[in-house]
Design an enzyme around this catalytic site. Structure first.
Site, mmCIF file in Angstrom:
data_model
loop_
_atom_site.group_PDB
_atom_site.id
_atom_site.type_symbol
_atom_site.label_atom_id
_atom_site.label_comp_id
_atom_site.label_asym_id
_atom_site.label_seq_id
_atom_site.Cartn_x
_atom_site.Cartn_y
_atom_site.Cartn_z
ATOM 1 N N GLY A 48 20.156 47.996 -30.175
ATOM 2 C CA GLY A 48 20.927 49.002 -30.471
ATOM 3 C C GLY A 48 21.032 50.190 -29.717
ATOM 4 N N SER A 49 21.600 51.651 -30.329
ATOM 5 C CA SER A 49 21.684 52.435 -30.486
ATOM 6 C C SER A 49 20.322 53.287 -30.255
ATOM 7 C CB SER A 49 22.421 53.456 -30.949
ATOM 8 O OG SER A 49 22.138 54.029 -31.649
ATOM 9 N N THR A 50 19.982 54.456 -29.478
ATOM 10 C CA THR A 50 18.621 55.192 -29.369
ATOM 11 C C THR A 50 18.447 55.648 -30.736
ATOM 12 O OG1 THR A 50 18.218 55.303 -27.058
ATOM 13 C CG2 THR A 50 17.333 56.769 -28.452
ATOM 14 N N ASP A 51 19.825 56.492 -31.510
ATOM 15 C CA ASP A 51 19.466 57.225 -32.900
ATOM 16 C C ASP A 51 19.134 56.036 -34.086
ATOM 17 O OD1 ASP A 51 20.535 59.633 -31.551
ATOM 18 O OD2 ASP A 51 22.501 58.952 -31.746
ATOM 19 N N VAL A 52 19.968 55.007 -34.020
ATOM 20 C CA VAL A 52 19.333 53.750 -34.883
ATOM 21 C C VAL A 52 17.861 53.097 -34.454
ATOM 22 C CG1 VAL A 52 20.028 51.781 -35.692
ATOM 23 C CG2 VAL A 52 21.837 53.193 -34.706
ATOM 24 N N GLY A 53 17.545 53.317 -33.156
ATOM 25 C CA GLY A 53 16.562 52.958 -33.228
ATOM 26 C C GLY A 53 15.171 53.568 -33.786
ATOM 27 N N GLU A 81 15.059 47.740 -28.292
ATOM 28 C CA GLU A 81 15.926 47.198 -26.627
ATOM 29 C C GLU A 81 17.186 48.153 -27.181
ATOM 30 O OE1 GLU A 81 19.102 47.171 -24.940
ATOM 31 O OE2 GLU A 81 19.102 44.745 -25.213
ATOM 32 N N CYS A 118 24.182 47.152 -22.514
ATOM 33 C CA CYS A 118 23.130 47.414 -22.278
ATOM 34 C C CYS A 118 22.804 48.181 -20.847
ATOM 35 C CB CYS A 118 21.885 47.217 -23.280
ATOM 36 S SG CYS A 118 21.748 45.908 -22.414
#
Length: 274
Positions: A10-15, A33, A67
């Site tokens: 998913g997104s970097t923020d949620v990561g 990822e 992605c």
């Protein structure tokens, strides 16, 4: 606390949130990822007809919602002007419409939020000073369809060159030397994938060693195989999917040392002698 491993895409923020939650619980293993802003580097000697089709697919495939989408296109100055002219024609022949129609190349964005987000980035690109070569508008009066969009005169610090747009938006940039191409390709917080298009194997090897990305595709794009590890560098995450490397994050190493029929004193003596 009972979960030992998380694999997140998913997104970097949620990561970041996933990592934080793992740290606050049982320090579980995490593989991520995340986002990408992948460069495609086109050298003067590349087969231009092949390059045009690859670049078009790299950026516009699945309406740019990929992605590893190759949305930053770096073209060497010797073929740049010809490339710009021909890629505009290729974009105009990219058919947008009903994805169930086999003659269509591109369907709608996933929802209204993403549709508006992509259009906002297109507007931002114009306000930042990039030149809109083609596209840039919604398609039709119904649905979340967006024209394949190409910007030229893009600077490295522009949002459209740095942010993951996740839509059919291509940023075209020019370079002169191999060193410049490598520097520009690495000028992003992401590192998921990259493409290198050239007939010179020495150039291909040098660039593939120097670009900080988890997958490097030479004279191809989206070349994913179940035996080839896939995963990013930098803020594109860490850990691998596919191949033997994809299993490692789900395993832990245990050391088991066994001493035979030995008395405690003999074992202690052996330890001190060691």
């Amino acid at each position: 606390m009972d979960v030992d491993k998380i694999s997140f895409t998913g997104s970097t923020d949620v990561g970041r949130l996933v990592m934080e939650a793992a740290a606050k619980s049982n320090l579980k293993h995490v593989s991520l990822e995340l986002g990408g802003k992948s460069p495609v580097i086109v050298f003067d000697d590349a087969d231009l007809d092949m390059v045009l089709d690859l670049v078009r697919m790299a950026t516009f495939y699945n309406k740019g919602e990929v992605c590893v989408s190759g949305s930053r296109i770096y073209v060497q100055e010797g073929i740049y002007d010809e490339f710009v002219k021909k890629i505009a024609e290729k974009a105009k022949s990219w058919v947008v419409g009903d994805p169930f129609n086999p003659t269509v190349h591109q369907g709608p964005q996933i929802d209204k939020v993403q549709f508006e987000r992509v259009l906002n980035y297109i507007d931002l690109g114009k306000r930042e000073g990039a030149t809109l070569l083609t596209g840039g508008k919604p398609c039709g009066e119904k649905g979340y369809y967006i024209e394949p969009t190409i910007f030229t005169d893009v600077k490295e610090d522009m949002k459209i060159a740095q942010d993951e747009i996740f839509g059919p938006v291509m940023s075209l940039m020019k370079f002169e030397t191999i060193e410049e191409a490598i520097e520009k390709a690495n000028s992003t917080r992401y590192g998921l994938a990259a493409g290198v298009l050239t007939k010179d194997i020495n150039i291909a090897n040098r660039v593939s060693r120097s670009v900080r990305a988890g997958s490097i595709w030479i004279n191809c794009y989206f070349a994913i195989d179940k035996d080839v590890p896939f995963g990013g560098y930098k803020m594109s995450g860490f850990g691998k999917e596919l191949g033997m490397h994809g299993i490692e994050k789900y395993m832990q190493v245990k050391s088991v040392v066994t001493v035979g029929n030995m008395t405690y004193n003999a074992a202690e003596k052996a330890y001190h002698e060691y």
